[in-house]
Design a protein around this motif. Structure first.
Motif, PDB file in Angstrom:
ATOM      1  N   PRO A 168      44.554  41.417  47.103  1.00 19.77           N
ATOM      2  CA  PRO A 168      43.101  41.326  46.904  1.00 19.77           C
ATOM      3  C   PRO A 168      42.628  39.906  46.602  1.00 19.77           C
ATOM      4  O   PRO A 168      41.880  39.670  45.637  1.00 19.77           O
ATOM      5  CB  PRO A 168      42.889  42.242  45.695  1.00 19.77           C
ATOM      6  N   HIS A 170      40.754  36.304  46.411  1.00 19.27           N
ATOM      7  CA  HIS A 170      39.337  35.933  46.418  1.00 19.27           C
ATOM      8  C   HIS A 170      39.243  34.414  46.345  1.00 19.27           C
ATOM      9  O   HIS A 170      39.977  33.788  45.574  1.00 19.27           O
ATOM     10  CB  HIS A 170      38.606  36.573  45.239  1.00 19.27           C
ATOM     11  N   GLY A 177      35.027  40.690  42.734  1.00 22.59           N
ATOM     12  CA  GLY A 177      35.492  40.728  44.112  1.00 22.59           C
ATOM     13  C   GLY A 177      36.924  41.220  44.221  1.00 22.59           C
ATOM     14  O   GLY A 177      37.265  42.000  45.119  1.00 22.59           O
ATOM     15  N   ILE A 178      37.776  40.781  43.300  1.00 19.49           N
ATOM     16  CA  ILE A 178      39.170  41.228  43.297  1.00 19.49           C
ATOM     17  C   ILE A 178      39.237  42.728  43.026  1.00 19.49           C
ATOM     18  O   ILE A 178      39.972  43.469  43.699  1.00 19.49           O
ATOM     19  CB  ILE A 178      39.991  40.440  42.251  1.00 19.49           C
ATOM     20  N   SER A 181      38.345  44.803  46.055  1.00 22.83           N
ATOM     21  CA  SER A 181      39.440  44.868  47.026  1.00 22.83           C
ATOM     22  C   SER A 181      40.548  45.799  46.549  1.00 22.83           C
ATOM     23  O   SER A 181      41.148  46.518  47.357  1.00 22.83           O
ATOM     24  CB  SER A 181      40.006  43.468  47.274  1.00 22.83           C
ATOM     25  N   ASP A 184      39.349  49.330  47.085  1.00 23.70           N
ATOM     26  CA  ASP A 184      39.409  49.619  48.515  1.00 23.70           C
ATOM     27  C   ASP A 184      40.836  49.948  48.930  1.00 23.70           C
ATOM     28  O   ASP A 184      41.091  50.947  49.616  1.00 23.70           O
ATOM     29  CB  ASP A 184      38.884  48.402  49.276  1.00 23.70           C
ATOM     30  N   GLY A 185      41.768  49.140  48.505  1.00 23.91           N
ATOM     31  CA  GLY A 185      43.157  49.352  48.883  1.00 23.91           C
ATOM     32  C   GLY A 185      43.750  50.632  48.323  1.00 23.91           C
ATOM     33  O   GLY A 185      44.438  51.376  49.031  1.00 23.91           O
ATOM     34  N   VAL A 400      45.603  43.703  53.434  1.00 18.68           N
ATOM     35  CA  VAL A 400      44.521  42.756  53.175  1.00 18.68           C
ATOM     36  C   VAL A 400      43.217  43.377  53.667  1.00 18.68           C
ATOM     37  O   VAL A 400      43.178  43.921  54.774  1.00 18.68           O
ATOM     38  CB  VAL A 400      44.775  41.423  53.915  1.00 18.68           C
ATOM     39  N   PRO A 401      42.145  43.330  52.877  1.00 16.19           N
ATOM     40  CA  PRO A 401      40.880  43.912  53.338  1.00 16.19           C
ATOM     41  C   PRO A 401      40.473  43.358  54.701  1.00 16.19           C
ATOM     42  O   PRO A 401      40.301  42.150  54.862  1.00 16.19           O
ATOM     43  CB  PRO A 401      39.880  43.496  52.252  1.00 16.19           C
ATOM     44  N   ASP A 405      42.421  37.330  55.306  1.00 16.34           N
ATOM     45  CA  ASP A 405      42.497  36.817  53.942  1.00 16.34           C
ATOM     46  C   ASP A 405      41.463  35.706  53.777  1.00 16.34           C
ATOM     47  O   ASP A 405      41.610  34.617  54.336  1.00 16.34           O
ATOM     48  CB  ASP A 405      43.909  36.297  53.640  1.00 16.34           C
ATOM     49  N   SER A 414      46.023  45.032  57.617  1.00 15.31           N
ATOM     50  CA  SER A 414      45.012  45.672  56.782  1.00 15.31           C
ATOM     51  C   SER A 414      45.531  46.969  56.169  1.00 15.31           C
ATOM     52  O   SER A 414      46.618  47.448  56.489  1.00 15.31           O
ATOM     53  CB  SER A 414      43.773  45.987  57.628  1.00 15.31           C
TER      54      SER A 414
END
Length: 471
Positions: A168, A170, A177-178, A181, A184-185, A400-401, A405, A414
């Motif tokens: 994640p 940033h 932001g981290i 991510s 999301d993961g 990785v979102p 990266d 991803s």
């Protein structure tokens, strides 16, 4: 005793092809890649490359125990390889040539149990040499038979499993932001290998801040995984001294003492860091506490390759990793750039070589399936490498979102790519992490497709709110 240079030759008709020494033979036998051209060690023609491979195939494996590619007296990696070689394990293949070794590896006699027992008897140079004689399908078939299991808060490397590093990153280390991510993961079932951040600001206070954030998330939800901030080993050691919650110690490593010196490390420092991490006792199902990254071209970029081809240098890095019983090792295969691996074809070959050599040497190998934006490669190339590695039994990949990266500015894999592999190849997450995904209602049972993501519109109860509090 050194082998005579005259033995490094191959006769075709009335012509004799002579290779200067073992280093020259290995370099000339290596499949074409831009880094070896840059270093001036590559074969000048395809014909010379094939002849070098034919000569290499006839070379006794014992040669690698008598001929040091980098001088024993001046290189601690060479000393490590030679001093810790297991002669008893090697005995079963000691009579073979490199070509015979290839044929044996492809046979049914080389099963998982046999290869596991053999691993301490194989030197990195032997692994590199035999890989140069192999087709892509050979690299996949043999690696598939190698099984390396490690553990910390979950168990990695089991058969029919593939894990992911949730990455994640940033560009400003912004915790919101981290956290986004990470959320999301996790909701895509990623993060069982490690939740690992490359910090944008590589200083100890920032490292400690990120470590506490990751630890809070893992503890809040009792996630059976481990965290890592991928900073220099000395920063992690400083964080440990200040009481930070360190799970894994990270470090990039290379295959020569000079290249490792360019990273600011040596074997003694790595041993000290491992001891410090072990003293914390943070593992629950195992105590593999090290995480190493490697990549073809690192020694050349530091002008520390001693005239070796980059793939042989890379394999030597695996001796360093093997010494410290890591939880995770991965080649960041296309990260350094097209100067070393020019295009998708070269990246694919290199990734499969790295995975094969590491697994043969007994390492829990994963791969960052990646490329830089100025390489002659695209996501289709990465899909080919990704699928090939998963077929070969790769321990883990990156998550990785969006596969982009935004901090390191390169293209990787991803969260969706891991789902693709799990669905198409019937692979699963680490067992403890998989159980957690079911408990959190992220996974549900589907009789048609085995375990699938839970596709509710809403997040699992309380998940989003608590993550907001952490940021």
């Amino acid at each position: 005793m050194s082998i005579k240079p005259a033995q490094f030759s191959h006769i075709v008709g009335t012509r004799t092809y002579q290779f200067r020494d073992l280093k020259d033979l290995l370099a000339k036998a290596t499949p074409l890649r831009s880094g070896d051209l840059l270093a001036g060690v590559a074969a000048s023609t395809a014909e010379e490359r094939v002849l070098a491979q034919m000569c290499l195939a006839e070379l006794p494996l014992k040669t690698f125990l008598n001929e040091a590619l980098v001088p024993y007296e001046s290189d601690e990696v060479t000393r490590l390889i030679i001093d810790e070689h297991d002669a008893t394990a090697f005995n079963s293949i000691s009579h073979l040539s490199v070509g015979d070794f290839r044929n044996w590896l492809l046979s049914d006699a080389a099963d998982t149990a046999t290869l596991t027992a053999l691993a301490p008897g194989i030197t990195p140079e032997m692994a590199a040499a035999v890989s140069k004689l192999m087709r892509v399908q050979d690299l996949i078939l043999v690696a598939k038979k190698c099984r390396v299991v490690t553990a910390f808060r979950n168990t990695l490397g089991l058969d029919n499993r593939i894990a992911t590093r949730l990455q994640p990153n940033h560009p400003t280390d912004d915790t919101t932001g981290i956290a986004a991510s990470i959320l999301d993961g996790l909701l895509y079932g990623s993060g069982d290998a490690v939740i690992g951040i490359n910090p944008a600001s590589d200083n100890v206070p920032q490292v400690i801040k990120l470590l506490h954030m990751l630890d809070a998330i893992i503890e809040q939800y009792a996630i059976p995984t481990q965290s890592c901030v991928l900073t220099h080993v000395t920063n992690t050691m400083a964080a440990i001294k200040r009481g930070a919650p360190v799970d894994l110690v990270f470090q990039s490593i290379a295959g020569t003492e000079a290249a490792n010196s360019s990273f600011g490390i040596n074997l003694a420092l790595l041993a000290e860091a491992r001891s410090a991490a072990l003293s914390l006792g943070r593992g629950t199902v195992g105590q593999n506490v090290m995480y190493f990254e490697t990549g073809q071209g690192s020694a050349l970029s530091a002008n520390a390759h001693h005239g070796l081809d980059q793939q042989t240098c890379e394999a030597r890095a695996y001796a360093v990793a093997r010494k410290f019983q890591p939880l995770l090792v991965n080649s960041v295969v296309g990260f350094i750039g097209p100067e070393y691996l020019y295009d998708g074809k070269q990246i694919i070959r290199a990734g499969l070589e790295d995975h094969f050599c590491a697994k043969l040497l007994g390492l829990p190998m994963g791969c960052d399936v990646c490329y830089t934006n100025h390489a002659e490669a695209d996501q289709d190339d990465m899909d080919i490498l990704l699928t090939s590695l998963a077929t070969a039994g790769c321990n883990f990949i990156m998550g990785v979102p969006g596969s982009d990266d935004i901090m390191l500015n390169y293209q990787s894999t991803s969260f969706h790519d891991a789902l693709y592999l799990r669905r198409v190849l019937g692979l699963r997450a680490a067992p403890e992490f998989e159980a957690w995904l079911k408990q959190m209602e992220i996974y549900q049972h589907d009789h048609k497709h085995n375990e699938q993501l839970h596709l509710h519109d809403a997040l699992p109860s309380g998940f989003e709110t608590a993550l907001r509090r952490l940021t």
